[in-house]
Design an enzyme around this catalytic site. Sequence first.
Site, PDB file in Angstrom:
ATOM      1  N   PRO A   2       0.823  -1.209   0.000  1.00  0.00           N
ATOM      2  CA  PRO A   2       0.000   0.000   0.000  1.00  0.00           C
ATOM      3  C   PRO A   2       0.861   1.264   0.000  1.00  0.00           C
ATOM      4  O   PRO A   2       1.881   1.333   0.684  1.00  0.00           O
ATOM      5  CB  PRO A   2      -0.789  -0.090   1.311  1.00  0.00           C
ATOM      6  CG  PRO A   2      -0.655  -1.493   1.777  1.00  0.00           C
ATOM      7  CD  PRO A   2       0.634  -1.995   1.216  1.00  0.00           C
ATOM      8  N   ILE A   3       0.435   2.230  -0.795  1.00  0.00           N
ATOM      9  CA  ILE A   3       1.067   3.547  -0.809  1.00  0.00           C
ATOM     10  C   ILE A   3      -0.024   4.562  -0.494  1.00  0.00           C
ATOM     11  O   ILE A   3      -1.023   4.646  -1.210  1.00  0.00           O
ATOM     12  CB  ILE A   3       1.710   3.854  -2.176  1.00  0.00           C
ATOM     13  CG1 ILE A   3       2.764   2.802  -2.515  1.00  0.00           C
ATOM     14  CG2 ILE A   3       2.309   5.255  -2.171  1.00  0.00           C
ATOM     15  CD1 ILE A   3       3.319   2.922  -3.911  1.00  0.00           C
TER      16      ILE A   3
END
Length: 64
Positions: A2-3
């Site tokens: 996840p970013i």
Amino acid sequence: MPIVHVHLLSGRTAEQNRQIIREVSKATAKSADVPLENVRVLLHEVPKSNWGTGGILKDEVKSD
């Protein structure tokens, strides 16, 4: 991996930025069920002169 991108008004201290990154990372790791070390958080600080709410620049507002 996840970013997470966080856009916020500039002016926070380095410690406040660390706290934001720490807490957002923990919440994302938990909710996405991924290891904490796989979470990336990017803070995008925007000057008040480049942020508007209701048609008014934030640097023109007396209290925030």
